[in-house]
Design a protein around this motif. Sequence first.
Motif, PDB file in Angstrom:
ATOM      1  N   LYS A  68       2.494  -0.485  -6.014  1.00  0.00           N
ATOM      2  CA  LYS A  68       2.064  -1.602  -5.176  1.00  0.00           C
ATOM      3  C   LYS A  68       2.440  -2.912  -5.855  1.00  0.00           C
ATOM      4  CE  LYS A  68      -2.096  -1.777  -3.699  1.00  0.00           C
ATOM      5  NZ  LYS A  68      -3.581  -1.700  -3.612  1.00  0.00           N
ATOM      6  N   GLN A 102       8.033   9.953   0.173  1.00  0.00           N
ATOM      7  CA  GLN A 102       6.674   9.502   0.459  1.00  0.00           C
ATOM      8  C   GLN A 102       6.721   8.157   1.173  1.00  0.00           C
ATOM      9  OE1 GLN A 102       4.584   9.534  -3.288  1.00  0.00           O
ATOM     10  NE2 GLN A 102       4.664  11.763  -3.476  1.00  0.00           N
ATOM     11  N   THR A 143       6.458   0.408   7.884  1.00  0.00           N
ATOM     12  CA  THR A 143       6.390   1.678   7.167  1.00  0.00           C
ATOM     13  C   THR A 143       7.765   2.010   6.602  1.00  0.00           C
ATOM     14  OG1 THR A 143       4.695   2.451   8.707  1.00  0.00           O
ATOM     15  CG2 THR A 143       5.771   4.119   7.341  1.00  0.00           C
ATOM     16  N   TYR A 183       3.952   0.951   2.567  1.00  0.00           N
ATOM     17  CA  TYR A 183       3.703  -0.042   3.610  1.00  0.00           C
ATOM     18  C   TYR A 183       4.043  -1.429   3.071  1.00  0.00           C
ATOM     19  CZ  TYR A 183       1.427   4.062   5.408  1.00  0.00           C
ATOM     20  OH  TYR A 183       1.185   5.351   5.822  1.00  0.00           O
ATOM     21  N   GLN A 213       0.668   5.790   0.647  1.00  0.00           N
ATOM     22  CA  GLN A 213      -0.109   6.793   1.360  1.00  0.00           C
ATOM     23  C   GLN A 213      -1.423   7.042   0.635  1.00  0.00           C
ATOM     24  OE1 GLN A 213       3.073   9.875   1.620  1.00  0.00           O
ATOM     25  NE2 GLN A 213       2.379  10.123   3.731  1.00  0.00           N
ATOM     26  N   GLU A 214      -2.450   7.357   1.394  1.00  0.00           N
ATOM     27  CA  GLU A 214      -3.780   7.545   0.815  1.00  0.00           C
ATOM     28  C   GLU A 214      -3.737   8.554  -0.330  1.00  0.00           C
ATOM     29  OE1 GLU A 214      -8.359   8.535   2.248  1.00  0.00           O
ATOM     30  OE2 GLU A 214      -6.722   8.481   3.699  1.00  0.00           O
ATOM     31  N   GLY A 215      -4.345   8.162  -1.434  1.00  0.00           N
ATOM     32  CA  GLY A 215      -4.412   9.040  -2.591  1.00  0.00           C
ATOM     33  C   GLY A 215      -3.243   8.903  -3.544  1.00  0.00           C
ATOM     34  N   ARG A 216      -2.225   8.111  -3.159  1.00  0.00           N
ATOM     35  CA  ARG A 216      -1.051   7.951  -4.017  1.00  0.00           C
ATOM     36  C   ARG A 216      -1.192   6.707  -4.894  1.00  0.00           C
ATOM     37  NH1 ARG A 216       1.584  12.839  -3.647  1.00  0.00           N
ATOM     38  NH2 ARG A 216       1.850  13.433  -1.456  1.00  0.00           N
ATOM     39  N   ALA A 219       0.845  -1.201   0.000  1.00  0.00           N
ATOM     40  CA  ALA A 219       0.000   0.000   0.000  1.00  0.00           C
ATOM     41  C   ALA A 219       0.874   1.243   0.000  1.00  0.00           C
ATOM     42  CB  ALA A 219      -0.927   0.011   1.219  1.00  0.00           C
TER      43      ALA A 219
END
Length: 213
Positions: free
Chosen positions: A97, A32, A85, A35, A22-25, A20
């Motif tokens: 991903k 940045q 992280t 995960y 960061q949100e929106g990436r 995953a």
Amino acid sequence: MSQPLVVDDEALAAAPKLIALQEGRVILGDHQLGYVTQLPPDQGNKWQVYRPGKVFVDPDTGENLGREAVYLGDVEVTQFADVSTVLATKTKQEINKGDRLAVSVTEAADNYLPRAPAGNIKASIISVYGGVTQAGKSSVVTLNKGARDGVENGYVLALYSKGRNTKDRGESYTLPDERYGLVFVFRVFNKVSYALIMQAKLPVQLLDYAQTP
């Protein structure tokens, strides 16, 4: 210097995986967060990101020599957990991903003393790093010989092109092989090795060969 890696498919499947961003990436960029699963805390916090590439096949025997993993960039672990992280510190290509991680290699070619092999080494050029079919000075090539064949980091090998066939008055002849450059071996795996082209009077082509000078 390039950061080539050769693995078997089983090792690649078991390697830490980026699951995953960061949100929106959609793509992991410099500075940045991403995960990662299956990241062992006992191998340091500096890792490199790779994506499965082509399978190397020995042109002489047909043997599978391993799969090249394409280097994408570097990350640093900021927190180890079941889902760790990581922070991207350098991106050379897009990181997505599903890409895999390997322990960072800090060895530099400057650390190896250039030397000719004590014994006879002869290896075919089976790939040019970056996906092209010809190479020149400062390019990186893959050889179909590795540690099991006696290849070591620091070896300097002479480059040769195979003599072409020609005819004269109906008779066929094979011209002599031509020496035209030098390569410096800087990264060795069990079945293959990577070498930097130091000198080349001609374009370096697939299936040219490198051998003990």
